[in-house]
Scaffold this motif. Structure first.
Motif, short mmCIF file in Angstrom:
data_model
loop_
_atom_site.label_atom_id
_atom_site.label_comp_id
_atom_site.label_asym_id
_atom_site.label_seq_id
_atom_site.Cartn_x
_atom_site.Cartn_y
_atom_site.Cartn_z
N PHE A 1 0.83 -1.20 0.00
CA PHE A 1 0.00 0.00 0.00
C PHE A 1 0.87 1.26 0.00
N ARG A 2 1.97 1.23 0.75
CA ARG A 2 2.84 2.41 0.78
C ARG A 2 3.55 2.59 -0.55
N VAL A 3 3.98 1.50 -1.18
CA VAL A 3 4.62 1.59 -2.49
C VAL A 3 3.64 2.19 -3.50
N ALA A 4 2.38 1.78 -3.45
CA ALA A 4 1.38 2.36 -4.35
C ALA A 4 1.18 3.84 -4.06
N PHE A 5 1.18 4.21 -2.79
CA PHE A 5 1.07 5.62 -2.38
C PHE A 5 2.19 6.46 -3.01
N PHE A 6 3.43 5.97 -2.90
CA PHE A 6 4.56 6.71 -3.47
C PHE A 6 4.51 6.71 -5.00
N ALA A 7 4.19 5.57 -5.58
CA ALA A 7 4.18 5.45 -7.04
C ALA A 7 3.15 6.40 -7.67
N GLU A 8 1.99 6.52 -7.04
CA GLU A 8 0.96 7.40 -7.58
C GLU A 8 1.41 8.86 -7.57
N ARG A 9 2.14 9.25 -6.56
CA ARG A 9 2.60 10.63 -6.47
C ARG A 9 3.74 10.91 -7.44
N ILE A 10 4.61 9.93 -7.65
CA ILE A 10 5.65 10.08 -8.66
C ILE A 10 5.00 10.18 -10.05
N ALA A 11 4.04 9.31 -10.30
CA ALA A 11 3.38 9.30 -11.61
C ALA A 11 2.68 10.61 -11.90
N ALA A 12 2.17 11.27 -10.86
CA ALA A 12 1.47 12.54 -11.04
C ALA A 12 2.41 13.62 -11.57
N ALA A 13 3.72 13.44 -11.36
CA ALA A 13 4.70 14.42 -11.84
C ALA A 13 5.26 14.03 -13.21
N MET A 14 4.70 13.00 -13.82
CA MET A 14 5.16 12.54 -15.13
C MET A 14 4.01 12.56 -16.13
N PRO A 15 4.30 12.73 -17.39
CA PRO A 15 3.23 12.76 -18.41
C PRO A 15 2.79 11.35 -18.81
N LEU A 16 2.02 10.71 -17.93
CA LEU A 16 1.59 9.34 -18.18
C LEU A 16 0.12 9.31 -18.61
N ALA A 17 -0.17 8.43 -19.54
CA ALA A 17 -1.56 8.24 -19.95
C ALA A 17 -2.35 7.65 -18.80
N SER A 18 -3.66 7.90 -18.80
CA SER A 18 -4.50 7.42 -17.70
C SER A 18 -4.48 5.90 -17.59
N ALA A 19 -4.41 5.20 -18.73
CA ALA A 19 -4.38 3.74 -18.69
C ALA A 19 -3.10 3.24 -18.02
N MET A 20 -1.99 3.92 -18.28
CA MET A 20 -0.73 3.54 -17.66
C MET A 20 -0.78 3.77 -16.15
N ARG A 21 -1.39 4.87 -15.75
CA ARG A 21 -1.49 5.16 -14.32
C ARG A 21 -2.37 4.13 -13.61
N ARG A 22 -3.41 3.67 -14.28
CA ARG A 22 -4.26 2.63 -13.68
C ARG A 22 -3.48 1.33 -13.53
N ARG A 23 -2.71 0.96 -14.56
CA ARG A 23 -1.89 -0.26 -14.46
C ARG A 23 -0.87 -0.14 -13.34
N LEU A 24 -0.26 1.03 -13.24
CA LEU A 24 0.74 1.26 -12.20
C LEU A 24 0.12 1.09 -10.82
N HIS A 25 -1.06 1.66 -10.61
CA HIS A 25 -1.72 1.57 -9.32
C HIS A 25 -1.94 0.11 -8.91
N VAL A 26 -2.46 -0.69 -9.82
CA VAL A 26 -2.73 -2.09 -9.52
C VAL A 26 -1.43 -2.86 -9.32
N ALA A 27 -0.46 -2.64 -10.22
CA ALA A 27 0.80 -3.37 -10.13
C ALA A 27 1.56 -3.05 -8.85
N ALA A 28 1.51 -1.80 -8.41
CA ALA A 28 2.19 -1.42 -7.18
C ALA A 28 1.62 -2.18 -5.98
N HIS A 29 0.31 -2.31 -5.95
CA HIS A 29 -0.32 -3.06 -4.87
C HIS A 29 0.05 -4.54 -4.92
#
Length: 223
Positions: free
Chosen positions: A18-46
């Motif tokens: 859960f903490r890794v997902a918390f950090f990953a989401e905030r890093i991703a917010a500072a990068m130009p990522l497509a919404s689909a990629m951010r959704r995959r990242l969220h699930v994969a981090a968990h």
């Protein structure tokens, strides 16, 4: 259901994810990522450590440094996680991200020794988030480091272990992340010591195949 299984097997790893997902989401917010990629990242981090559900308690809960053979065992967890997730069609893309979250930019990671941008971007983001949480968690032999100290350590390994673009994004949001972390926005580990093996692996390289052959151990690779 998958996360519930992980929680039952190892509550620390569940909270860590859960903490890794918390950090990953905030890093991703500072990068130009497509919404689909951010959704995959969220699930994969968990789910990045789901493969640890079949690693022995003797290794997961060991209070001392891992032996050579134990390092071989723990380095199996990305492949195990991949094999679990790829059997579920909804996790098909996520499985590959989980497989490569311990790769290094210099090609000395595992399990596939991928180099640079051959590593999925989501995996590169999780690698940074994973290392950050490892340093912010207590160990039996040391207290968690300060947030700024952990960021400085990641900075030192940009380009070698970590993607410089991901590290730059981390630095861009690090002050806000530190405030959120100190305020308790990230899940806490309830005083549980992070197991020692994770720190052993944070800056480690894949165990050399020739060493494994000489010791009679099998190489970590596709099943």
């Amino acid at each position: 259901m998958v996360l519930t299984t992980l929680d039952a097997r190892d509550p620390y790893t569940y909270e860590h994810s859960f903490r890794v997902a918390f950090f990953a989401e905030r890093i991703a917010a500072a990068m130009p990522l497509a919404s689909a990629m951010r959704r995959r990242l969220h699930v994969a981090a968990h789910l990045h450590d789901i493969g640890k559900i079949v690693i022995s308690d003797r290794v997961l809960n060991k209070l001392g440094r891992l032996t050579y053979e134990e390092r071989i065992e723990i380095q199996r967890h990305p492949r195990i996680g991949f094999n679990i997730l790829r059997r579920l069609p909804v996790f098909d893309d996520v499985a590959t991200i989980v497989l490569h979250h311990h790769e290094r930019m210099d090609g000395n990671g595992y399990p596939s020794r991928l180099v640079g941008e051959a590593i999925p971007l989501e995996s590169r983001i999780i690698a940074v988030s994973d290392a950050l949480d490892a340093m912010l968690s207590d160990r039996p032999y040391r207290r968690a480091v300060e947030f700024d100290t952990a960021i400085a350590e990641i900075d030192r390994h940009a380009g070698e272990q970590f993607d410089p673009a991901v590290v730059a994004a981390l630095n861009h949001v690090s002050n806000a992340m530190a405030q959120d972390f100190r305020r308790g926005a990230a899940p806490k580990n309830q005083g549980h010591h992070a197991y020692v093996g994770h720190e052993d692996l944070m800056h480690s390289r894949i165990v050399d195949a020739s060493q494994m052959e000489s010791s009679g151990l099998q190489s970590i690779g596709p099943e």
